[in-house]
Design a protein around this motif. Structure first.
Motif, PDB file in Angstrom:
ATOM      1  N   PHE A  88       4.800 -19.995   8.950  1.00 50.88           N
ATOM      2  CA  PHE A  88       5.206 -20.082  10.350  1.00 50.88           C
ATOM      3  C   PHE A  88       6.718 -20.260  10.474  1.00 50.88           C
ATOM      4  N   MET A  89       7.290 -21.158   9.673  1.00 54.03           N
ATOM      5  CA  MET A  89       8.726 -21.404   9.741  1.00 54.03           C
ATOM      6  C   MET A  89       9.519 -20.179   9.291  1.00 54.03           C
ATOM      7  N   GLN A  90       9.002 -19.446   8.318  1.00 46.60           N
ATOM      8  CA  GLN A  90       9.658 -18.210   7.883  1.00 46.60           C
ATOM      9  C   GLN A  90       9.639 -17.178   9.010  1.00 46.60           C
ATOM     10  N   TYR A  91       8.542 -17.153   9.752  1.00 45.53           N
ATOM     11  CA  TYR A  91       8.438 -16.235  10.888  1.00 45.53           C
ATOM     12  C   TYR A  91       9.497 -16.567  11.940  1.00 45.53           C
ATOM     13  N   ILE A  92       9.662 -17.858  12.227  1.00 44.31           N
ATOM     14  CA  ILE A  92      10.671 -18.279  13.204  1.00 44.31           C
ATOM     15  C   ILE A  92      12.064 -17.848  12.752  1.00 44.31           C
ATOM     16  N   ASP A  93      12.361 -18.057  11.472  1.00 43.32           N
ATOM     17  CA  ASP A  93      13.683 -17.694  10.955  1.00 43.32           C
ATOM     18  C   ASP A  93      13.973 -16.211  11.158  1.00 43.32           C
ATOM     19  N   LYS A  94      12.962 -15.385  11.031  1.00 38.96           N
ATOM     20  CA  LYS A  94      13.149 -13.942  11.206  1.00 38.96           C
ATOM     21  C   LYS A  94      13.391 -13.574  12.668  1.00 38.96           C
ATOM     22  N   GLN A  95      12.880 -14.400  13.579  1.00 31.42           N
ATOM     23  CA  GLN A  95      13.074 -14.110  15.000  1.00 31.42           C
ATOM     24  C   GLN A  95      14.483 -14.442  15.461  1.00 31.42           C
ATOM     25  N   TYR A  96      15.168 -15.299  14.699  1.00 37.67           N
ATOM     26  CA  TYR A  96      16.516 -15.728  15.060  1.00 37.67           C
ATOM     27  C   TYR A  96      17.495 -15.403  13.933  1.00 37.67           C
ATOM     28  N   PRO A  97      17.684 -14.126  13.620  1.00 33.08           N
ATOM     29  CA  PRO A  97      18.536 -13.771  12.482  1.00 33.08           C
ATOM     30  C   PRO A  97      19.994 -14.160  12.638  1.00 33.08           C
ATOM     31  N   THR A  98      20.487 -14.233  13.876  1.00 36.92           N
ATOM     32  CA  THR A  98      21.906 -14.554  14.076  1.00 36.92           C
ATOM     33  C   THR A  98      22.127 -15.723  15.009  1.00 36.92           C
ATOM     34  N   HIS A  99      21.076 -16.184  15.684  1.00 30.83           N
ATOM     35  CA  HIS A  99      21.249 -17.205  16.706  1.00 30.83           C
ATOM     36  C   HIS A  99      20.754 -18.586  16.290  1.00 30.83           C
ATOM     37  N   GLY A 100      20.303 -18.723  15.031  1.00 33.21           N
ATOM     38  CA  GLY A 100      19.739 -20.008  14.640  1.00 33.21           C
ATOM     39  C   GLY A 100      18.530 -20.305  15.491  1.00 33.21           C
ATOM     40  N   TYR A 101      18.484 -21.494  16.097  1.00 33.02           N
ATOM     41  CA  TYR A 101      17.370 -21.846  16.958  1.00 33.02           C
ATOM     42  C   TYR A 101      17.790 -21.870  18.417  1.00 33.02           C
ATOM     43  N   ASP A 102      18.584 -20.900  18.786  1.00 35.66           N
ATOM     44  CA  ASP A 102      18.964 -20.722  20.184  1.00 35.66           C
ATOM     45  C   ASP A 102      17.687 -20.621  21.013  1.00 35.66           C
ATOM     46  N   PRO A 103      17.540 -21.400  22.093  1.00 36.50           N
ATOM     47  CA  PRO A 103      16.307 -21.364  22.861  1.00 36.50           C
ATOM     48  C   PRO A 103      16.002 -20.018  23.484  1.00 36.50           C
TER      49      PRO A 103
END
Length: 208
Positions: A88-103
């Motif tokens: 799950f956390m790897q999936y999140i990282d892929k969704q934010y390749p340049t924005h970190g955890y930008d909401p």
């Protein structure tokens, strides 16, 4: 518009009435793909399913229509096993390749969470009919609460209905929690007349 509590409960009861994971998954997928949801609602739907791989698939499917993307990491709590949690956390990282955890990354398009133009026009017309500032402030706040998903352009249109910076700043701060373009909320400062108001609002954004 974000799903309300009553609709959530009705669909949740339907899910819990199904006695197998595949059946639950079929209904849950239909729910998350056709509604704008908060992360907490998706988590509760996911927890009705025992299979963790299916839970993971459900949360992934909900991603394009989530209202509060900044809370997405909280969904890791639905996984008991480290392997699934790591996936799950790897999936999140892929969704934010340049924005970190930008909401809400600027390249992220929320498909299901919005207020239709005709619905918004009716809201603005009703606001404009309020003769007293306090009544207009109160109604604007209720409008944002009920609508949930507004663009910066729509919020700016509401701000222009107020005469003073004091009222505009108050509403702008309130509206940021209901804006689907949170990375663009700084643009609301253009609506203020005084530099002090702009600084006040931008300082507020920096502290969120």
């Amino acid at each position: 518009m974000v799903m309300n509590r009553e609709d959530f409960q009705i669909l949740y009861d339907q899910l819990t009435a199904i006695n197998n994971d595949r059946g639950k998954m079929s209904l849950a997928l239909s729910i998350v793909k056709n509604n704008c949801l908060t992360v907490s609602y998706v988590m509760k739907y996911a927890l009705t399913i025992n299979d963790e791989e299916l839970r993971l698939d459900l949360i992934k499917a909900s991603y394009p229509r989530l209202f509060d993307l900044n809370n997405l990491r909280m969904a890791s709590q639905v996984f008991r096993y480290e392997r699934t949690r790591d996936s799950f956390m790897q999936y999140i990282d892929k969704q934010y390749p340049t924005h970190g955890y930008d909401p809400l990354p600027s390249n992220q398009k929320i498909v299901g969470c919005f207020v239709k133009d005709d619905e918004f026009a009716d809201m603005v017309t009703l606001l404009g009919k309020q003769d007293f500032n306090n009544a207009r402030l109160s109604m604007a706040q209720q409008m944002f609460i009920s609508g949930k998903c507004f663009t910066v352009k729509q919020i700016l249109e509401v701000l222009r209905l107020f005469d003073t910076d004091t009222s505009k700043v108050e509403i702008a701060k309130f509206a940021t929690d209901y804006c689907v373009e949170r990375d663009k909320c700084y643009l609301l400062a253009d609506c203020f007349e005084f530099e002090s108001s702009k600084k006040d609002f931008l300082a507020f954004l920096a502290g969120k």
